[in-house]
Design a protein around this motif. Sequence first.
Motif, PDB file in Angstrom:
ATOM      1  N   LEU A  62     -10.703 -18.337  -2.900  1.00 23.73           N
ATOM      2  CA  LEU A  62     -10.077 -17.016  -3.853  1.00 23.73           C
ATOM      3  C   LEU A  62      -9.943 -16.044  -1.963  1.00 23.73           C
ATOM      4  CD1 LEU A  62     -10.303 -15.055  -5.816  1.00 23.73           C
ATOM      5  CD2 LEU A  62     -12.925 -15.229  -5.696  1.00 23.73           C
ATOM      6  N   ARG A  63     -10.486 -16.131  -0.854  1.00 23.65           N
ATOM      7  CA  ARG A  63     -10.239 -14.539  -0.175  1.00 23.65           C
ATOM      8  C   ARG A  63      -8.608 -15.362   0.782  1.00 23.65           C
ATOM      9  NH1 ARG A  63     -13.194 -16.393   3.631  1.00 23.65           N
ATOM     10  NH2 ARG A  63     -12.050 -17.606   4.775  1.00 23.65           N
ATOM     11  N   ARG A  64      -8.207 -16.766   0.860  1.00 21.89           N
ATOM     12  CA  ARG A  64      -6.886 -16.469   1.583  1.00 21.89           C
ATOM     13  C   ARG A  64      -5.555 -15.938   0.289  1.00 21.89           C
ATOM     14  NH1 ARG A  64      -7.750 -22.265   4.268  1.00 21.89           N
ATOM     15  NH2 ARG A  64      -9.109 -21.698   5.748  1.00 21.89           N
ATOM     16  N   LEU A  65      -5.937 -16.630  -0.499  1.00 20.89           N
ATOM     17  CA  LEU A  65      -5.390 -15.957  -2.118  1.00 20.89           C
ATOM     18  C   LEU A  65      -5.141 -14.369  -2.286  1.00 20.89           C
ATOM     19  CD1 LEU A  65      -5.652 -19.029  -4.896  1.00 20.89           C
ATOM     20  CD2 LEU A  65      -3.476 -18.249  -3.592  1.00 20.89           C
ATOM     21  N   GLN A  66      -6.147 -14.070  -1.955  1.00 23.85           N
ATOM     22  CA  GLN A  66      -6.718 -12.327  -1.926  1.00 23.85           C
ATOM     23  C   GLN A  66      -5.498 -11.742  -0.837  1.00 23.85           C
ATOM     24  OE1 GLN A  66     -10.897 -11.982  -2.065  1.00 23.85           O
ATOM     25  NE2 GLN A  66     -10.596 -11.803  -5.130  1.00 23.85           N
ATOM     26  N   GLU A  67      -5.738 -12.304   0.066  1.00 18.20           N
ATOM     27  CA  GLU A  67      -5.203 -12.143   1.401  1.00 18.20           C
ATOM     28  C   GLU A  67      -3.360 -11.921   1.481  1.00 18.20           C
ATOM     29  OE1 GLU A  67      -6.976 -14.228   4.936  1.00 18.20           O
ATOM     30  OE2 GLU A  67      -9.244 -13.002   5.368  1.00 18.20           O
ATOM     31  N   ALA A  68      -3.225 -12.716   0.991  1.00 17.38           N
ATOM     32  CA  ALA A  68      -1.611 -13.293   1.012  1.00 17.38           C
ATOM     33  C   ALA A  68      -1.590 -11.697  -0.804  1.00 17.38           C
ATOM     34  CB  ALA A  68      -1.450 -14.904   0.251  1.00 17.38           C
ATOM     35  N   GLU A  69      -2.029 -12.295  -1.477  1.00 21.77           N
ATOM     36  CA  GLU A  69      -1.721 -10.671  -2.288  1.00 21.77           C
ATOM     37  C   GLU A  69      -1.779  -9.295  -1.574  1.00 21.77           C
ATOM     38  OE1 GLU A  69      -4.194  -9.760  -5.803  1.00 21.77           O
ATOM     39  OE2 GLU A  69      -3.038 -11.327  -6.478  1.00 21.77           O
ATOM     40  N   VAL A  70      -2.694  -9.150  -0.635  1.00 17.61           N
ATOM     41  CA  VAL A  70      -2.325  -8.454  -0.053  1.00 17.61           C
ATOM     42  C   VAL A  70      -1.130  -7.990   0.828  1.00 17.61           C
ATOM     43  CG1 VAL A  70      -3.663  -6.479   1.833  1.00 17.61           C
ATOM     44  CG2 VAL A  70      -5.350  -7.580  -0.751  1.00 17.61           C
ATOM     45  N   SER A  71      -1.626  -8.854   1.726  1.00 17.34           N
ATOM     46  CA  SER A  71      -0.171  -9.083   2.381  1.00 17.34           C
ATOM     47  C   SER A  71       1.348  -8.946   1.848  1.00 17.34           C
ATOM     48  CB  SER A  71      -0.580 -10.651   3.643  1.00 17.34           C
ATOM     49  OG  SER A  71       0.856 -10.873   4.213  1.00 17.34           O
ATOM     50  N   ALA A  72       1.288  -9.860   1.047  1.00 17.42           N
ATOM     51  CA  ALA A  72       2.179  -9.757   0.048  1.00 17.42           C
ATOM     52  C   ALA A  72       2.923  -8.384  -0.470  1.00 17.42           C
ATOM     53  CB  ALA A  72       2.822 -10.880  -1.221  1.00 17.42           C
ATOM     54  N   ALA A  73       1.897  -6.948  -1.116  1.00 17.95           N
ATOM     55  CA  ALA A  73       2.138  -6.230  -1.329  1.00 17.95           C
ATOM     56  C   ALA A  73       2.443  -5.309   0.379  1.00 17.95           C
ATOM     57  CB  ALA A  73       1.522  -5.709  -1.873  1.00 17.95           C
ATOM     58  N   GLY A  74       2.227  -5.695   0.823  1.00 16.47           N
ATOM     59  CA  GLY A  74       2.576  -5.167   1.891  1.00 16.47           C
ATOM     60  C   GLY A  74       3.628  -4.639   2.370  1.00 16.47           C
ATOM     61  N   THR A  75       3.873  -6.305   2.516  1.00 11.81           N
ATOM     62  CA  THR A  75       5.221  -6.995   2.747  1.00 11.81           C
ATOM     63  C   THR A  75       6.588  -5.764   1.638  1.00 11.81           C
ATOM     64  OG1 THR A  75       4.880  -8.986   3.590  1.00 11.81           O
ATOM     65  CG2 THR A  75       7.266  -8.419   3.044  1.00 11.81           C
ATOM     66  N   GLU A  76       5.972  -5.394   0.140  1.00 11.33           N
ATOM     67  CA  GLU A  76       6.934  -4.888  -0.968  1.00 11.33           C
ATOM     68  C   GLU A  76       7.180  -3.930  -0.457  1.00 11.33           C
ATOM     69  OE1 GLU A  76       5.790  -6.383  -3.982  1.00 11.33           O
ATOM     70  OE2 GLU A  76       5.595  -8.984  -4.000  1.00 11.33           O
ATOM     71  N   THR A  77       6.510  -2.725   0.304  1.00 13.72           N
ATOM     72  CA  THR A  77       6.123  -1.599  -0.033  1.00 13.72           C
ATOM     73  C   THR A  77       6.843  -1.599   1.241  1.00 13.72           C
ATOM     74  OG1 THR A  77       4.151  -1.417  -0.609  1.00 13.72           O
ATOM     75  CG2 THR A  77       5.128   0.394   0.510  1.00 13.72           C
ATOM     76  N   GLU A  78       7.254  -2.116   1.851  1.00 14.73           N
ATOM     77  CA  GLU A  78       7.983  -1.930   3.037  1.00 14.73           C
ATOM     78  C   GLU A  78       9.411  -2.127   2.729  1.00 14.73           C
ATOM     79  OE1 GLU A  78       6.914  -4.393   6.421  1.00 14.73           O
ATOM     80  OE2 GLU A  78       4.268  -3.544   6.721  1.00 14.73           O
ATOM     81  N   THR A  79      10.190  -3.278   2.107  1.00 15.56           N
ATOM     82  CA  THR A  79      10.839  -3.941   2.027  1.00 15.56           C
ATOM     83  C   THR A  79      11.281  -2.514   1.583  1.00 15.56           C
ATOM     84  OG1 THR A  79      10.782  -6.247   2.110  1.00 15.56           O
ATOM     85  CG2 THR A  79      12.385  -5.322   1.237  1.00 15.56           C
ATOM     86  N   GLU A  80      10.931  -2.048   0.136  1.00 16.60           N
ATOM     87  CA  GLU A  80      10.972  -0.765  -0.860  1.00 16.60           C
ATOM     88  C   GLU A  80      11.242   0.135  -0.052  1.00 16.60           C
ATOM     89  OE1 GLU A  80       8.348  -0.741  -3.572  1.00 16.60           O
ATOM     90  OE2 GLU A  80       7.867  -2.944  -4.692  1.00 16.60           O
ATOM     91  N   THR A  81      10.878   0.431   0.591  1.00 19.24           N
ATOM     92  CA  THR A  81      10.478   1.913   2.088  1.00 19.24           C
ATOM     93  C   THR A  81      11.903   1.670   2.464  1.00 19.24           C
ATOM     94  OG1 THR A  81       8.315   1.959   2.494  1.00 19.24           O
ATOM     95  CG2 THR A  81       9.156   3.661   3.645  1.00 19.24           C
TER      96      THR A  81
END
Length: 135
Positions: free
Chosen positions: A97-116
């Motif tokens: 569960l923790r790894r999935l949550q961390e991956a979700e946060v990491s993916a969200a950060g990557t998407e934000t950087e890409t959108e920017t």
Amino acid sequence: YKSIPFPEAIQTVNRQAAGSALYWIAICQLDRSQPGTAITSFESYRRQYPDDMWFYPSLMNQALAELAQGRRDAAMKTLIEADQESNPDQRHAATLLRRLQEAEVSAAGTETETETETAVGPADPPQQQSDPTTE
């Protein structure tokens, strides 16, 4: 047809065997690359046998089947249900569960950087400061 009146001990063993059979059928479905069918079987098992010995393993394996289907949100929900003190495999459930949550946060950060970057352009490299001692 008239049912045969079995002693209570035999009826208890029969109920346990039926629950175990349903759990192992779901495992066989996973082994045959049928995660959707396995998920349905795991859910059915828990509905019919909520106090049986394979309750938590069915949750853990259901989460793996959901991940195999690319359904991270569903897997996280299942793992939250499995992350209980009464689960002998709680540590594993919590880790997944923790790894999935961390991956979700990491993916969200990557998407934000890409959108920017898409909106503004790639970030400029840092400017080198001139060294006043060499000028």
